[in-house]
Design a protein around this motif. Structure first.
Motif, PDB file in Angstrom:
ATOM      1  N   LEU A  13       0.813  -1.214   0.000  1.00  0.00           N
ATOM      2  CA  LEU A  13       0.000   0.000   0.000  1.00  0.00           C
ATOM      3  C   LEU A  13       0.848   1.266   0.000  1.00  0.00           C
ATOM      4  N   THR A  14       2.064   1.177   0.511  1.00  0.00           N
ATOM      5  CA  THR A  14       2.913   2.372   0.577  1.00  0.00           C
ATOM      6  C   THR A  14       3.655   2.653  -0.720  1.00  0.00           C
ATOM      7  N   VAL A  15       3.811   1.640  -1.560  1.00  0.00           N
ATOM      8  CA  VAL A  15       4.624   1.775  -2.773  1.00  0.00           C
ATOM      9  C   VAL A  15       4.098   2.874  -3.690  1.00  0.00           C
ATOM     10  N   VAL A  16       2.808   2.947  -3.867  1.00  0.00           N
ATOM     11  CA  VAL A  16       2.223   3.905  -4.812  1.00  0.00           C
ATOM     12  C   VAL A  16       2.519   5.349  -4.411  1.00  0.00           C
ATOM     13  N   PHE A  17       2.831   5.589  -3.157  1.00  0.00           N
ATOM     14  CA  PHE A  17       3.103   6.944  -2.683  1.00  0.00           C
ATOM     15  C   PHE A  17       4.579   7.320  -2.767  1.00  0.00           C
ATOM     16  N   GLN A  18       5.400   6.426  -3.279  1.00  0.00           N
ATOM     17  CA  GLN A  18       6.824   6.705  -3.438  1.00  0.00           C
ATOM     18  C   GLN A  18       7.059   7.422  -4.768  1.00  0.00           C
ATOM     19  N   PRO A  19       7.988   8.364  -4.806  1.00  0.00           N
ATOM     20  CA  PRO A  19       8.248   9.113  -6.050  1.00  0.00           C
ATOM     21  C   PRO A  19       8.623   8.214  -7.229  1.00  0.00           C
ATOM     22  N   LYS A  20       9.302   7.121  -6.957  1.00  0.00           N
ATOM     23  CA  LYS A  20       9.754   6.242  -8.043  1.00  0.00           C
ATOM     24  C   LYS A  20       8.584   5.545  -8.739  1.00  0.00           C
ATOM     25  N   TYR A  21       7.439   5.444  -8.079  1.00  0.00           N
ATOM     26  CA  TYR A  21       6.297   4.743  -8.676  1.00  0.00           C
ATOM     27  C   TYR A  21       5.901   5.352 -10.012  1.00  0.00           C
ATOM     28  N   GLU A  22       5.880   6.653 -10.098  1.00  0.00           N
ATOM     29  CA  GLU A  22       5.466   7.326 -11.337  1.00  0.00           C
ATOM     30  C   GLU A  22       6.440   7.060 -12.483  1.00  0.00           C
ATOM     31  N   ARG A  23       7.664   6.705 -12.155  1.00  0.00           N
ATOM     32  CA  ARG A  23       8.662   6.431 -13.193  1.00  0.00           C
ATOM     33  C   ARG A  23       8.677   4.970 -13.626  1.00  0.00           C
ATOM     34  N   LEU A  24       7.859   4.145 -12.983  1.00  0.00           N
ATOM     35  CA  LEU A  24       7.818   2.734 -13.372  1.00  0.00           C
ATOM     36  C   LEU A  24       7.235   2.596 -14.768  1.00  0.00           C
ATOM     37  N   ALA A  25       7.732   1.609 -15.498  1.00  0.00           N
ATOM     38  CA  ALA A  25       7.171   1.301 -16.811  1.00  0.00           C
ATOM     39  C   ALA A  25       5.737   0.810 -16.624  1.00  0.00           C
ATOM     40  N   THR A  26       4.926   0.976 -17.637  1.00  0.00           N
ATOM     41  CA  THR A  26       3.518   0.567 -17.561  1.00  0.00           C
ATOM     42  C   THR A  26       3.354  -0.903 -17.158  1.00  0.00           C
ATOM     43  N   PRO A  27       4.136  -1.844 -17.718  1.00  0.00           N
ATOM     44  CA  PRO A  27       3.974  -3.236 -17.270  1.00  0.00           C
ATOM     45  C   PRO A  27       4.229  -3.414 -15.770  1.00  0.00           C
ATOM     46  N   ASP A  28       5.190  -2.681 -15.236  1.00  0.00           N
ATOM     47  CA  ASP A  28       5.478  -2.770 -13.804  1.00  0.00           C
ATOM     48  C   ASP A  28       4.345  -2.179 -12.969  1.00  0.00           C
ATOM     49  N   GLN A  29       3.733  -1.111 -13.458  1.00  0.00           N
ATOM     50  CA  GLN A  29       2.580  -0.550 -12.753  1.00  0.00           C
ATOM     51  C   GLN A  29       1.405  -1.526 -12.780  1.00  0.00           C
ATOM     52  N   VAL A  30       1.221  -2.221 -13.894  1.00  0.00           N
ATOM     53  CA  VAL A  30       0.160  -3.229 -13.978  1.00  0.00           C
ATOM     54  C   VAL A  30       0.433  -4.369 -13.003  1.00  0.00           C
ATOM     55  N   ILE A  31       1.682  -4.828 -12.968  1.00  0.00           N
ATOM     56  CA  ILE A  31       2.047  -5.882 -12.013  1.00  0.00           C
ATOM     57  C   ILE A  31       1.776  -5.411 -10.587  1.00  0.00           C
ATOM     58  N   TYR A  32       2.102  -4.162 -10.297  1.00  0.00           N
ATOM     59  CA  TYR A  32       1.845  -3.620  -8.958  1.00  0.00           C
ATOM     60  C   TYR A  32       0.352  -3.643  -8.633  1.00  0.00           C
ATOM     61  N   ILE A  33      -0.475  -3.176  -9.550  1.00  0.00           N
ATOM     62  CA  ILE A  33      -1.921  -3.128  -9.309  1.00  0.00           C
ATOM     63  C   ILE A  33      -2.472  -4.541  -9.105  1.00  0.00           C
ATOM     64  N   VAL A  34      -2.051  -5.481  -9.931  1.00  0.00           N
ATOM     65  CA  VAL A  34      -2.484  -6.868  -9.783  1.00  0.00           C
ATOM     66  C   VAL A  34      -2.041  -7.410  -8.421  1.00  0.00           C
ATOM     67  N   THR A  35      -0.824  -7.090  -8.023  1.00  0.00           N
ATOM     68  CA  THR A  35      -0.298  -7.559  -6.738  1.00  0.00           C
ATOM     69  C   THR A  35      -1.111  -6.999  -5.569  1.00  0.00           C
ATOM     70  N   VAL A  36      -1.460  -5.726  -5.623  1.00  0.00           N
ATOM     71  CA  VAL A  36      -2.261  -5.125  -4.550  1.00  0.00           C
ATOM     72  C   VAL A  36      -3.647  -5.767  -4.481  1.00  0.00           C
ATOM     73  N   VAL A  37      -4.254  -5.996  -5.631  1.00  0.00           N
ATOM     74  CA  VAL A  37      -5.581  -6.627  -5.644  1.00  0.00           C
ATOM     75  C   VAL A  37      -5.490  -8.051  -5.094  1.00  0.00           C
ATOM     76  N   LEU A  38      -4.473  -8.798  -5.512  1.00  0.00           N
ATOM     77  CA  LEU A  38      -4.289 -10.153  -4.988  1.00  0.00           C
ATOM     78  C   LEU A  38      -4.047 -10.139  -3.479  1.00  0.00           C
ATOM     79  N   GLY A  39      -3.218  -9.194  -3.023  1.00  0.00           N
ATOM     80  CA  GLY A  39      -2.961  -9.086  -1.589  1.00  0.00           C
ATOM     81  C   GLY A  39      -4.222  -8.756  -0.805  1.00  0.00           C
TER      82      GLY A  39
END
Length: 164
Positions: free
Chosen positions: A44-70
């Motif tokens: 839940l804290t990852v999305v609020f880190q400055p580096k999150y916005e610089r992630l490639a789109t596939p990595d952001q998708v993986i993050y969203i899927v991971t949060v939903v699974l969690g």
């Protein structure tokens, strides 16, 4: 008693067995809940880190899927507590134990997938290398061996069959 004088199994009623199995299940759920809650809190804290916005789109998708699974894993692993609370005193403990056991199993599968997805994301961001899928596959194989392979092997090897 068997012919050699040793008792096999437990001498307990269905209700006593349900009480024992409920206690064992809750102890197991406590371990899994702690792990999933720590992982989910971190996610839940990852999305609020400055580096999150610089992630490639596939990595952001993986993050969203991971949060939903969690989130789903958290729900499934907390579910047995709510189930118990809502049916307590209704004389349905054996059925509640079976339902809670299934819910816990689903929660463990979801936790496995969540951890796999989180590991994939972290290793992709940390290394940007082509060997990441192989590392993740190796860790998943380890999880499967520890969480399912060994227990199923032990169940098969050490389960006694009732004598006729």
């Amino acid at each position: 008693m068997t012919q050699d004088g040793r008792r096999r199994g437990r001498d307990e009623t269905e209700e006593e067995r349900a009480d024992r199995m409920w206690g064992e299940l809750i102890q197991e759920v406590r371990v899994a809940q702690t792990g999933v809650q720590i992982l989910f809190g971190f996610l839940l804290t990852v999305v609020f880190q400055p580096k999150y916005e610089r992630l490639a789109t596939p990595d952001q998708v993986i993050y969203i899927v991971t949060v939903v699974l969690g989130s789903c894993a958290t729900g499934a692993l907390i579910g047995p507590v709510s189930l118990h609370r809502l049916v307590a005193g209704r004389r349905v403990k054996p059925q509640a134990v079976r339902l809670a056991s299934r819910l816990t199993f689903v929660g463990l599968v979801l936790l496995l997938v969540t951890m796999t997805s989180a590991l994939l994301l972290i290793l992709r961001v940390a290394t940007h290398d082509g060997y990441v899928p192989y590392l993740v596959a190796g860790v998943v194989a380890w999880y499967l061996a520890c969480w399912y392979g060994l227990p199923l092997w032990a169940r098969r090897k050490h389960t006694t069959r009732p004598e006729d």
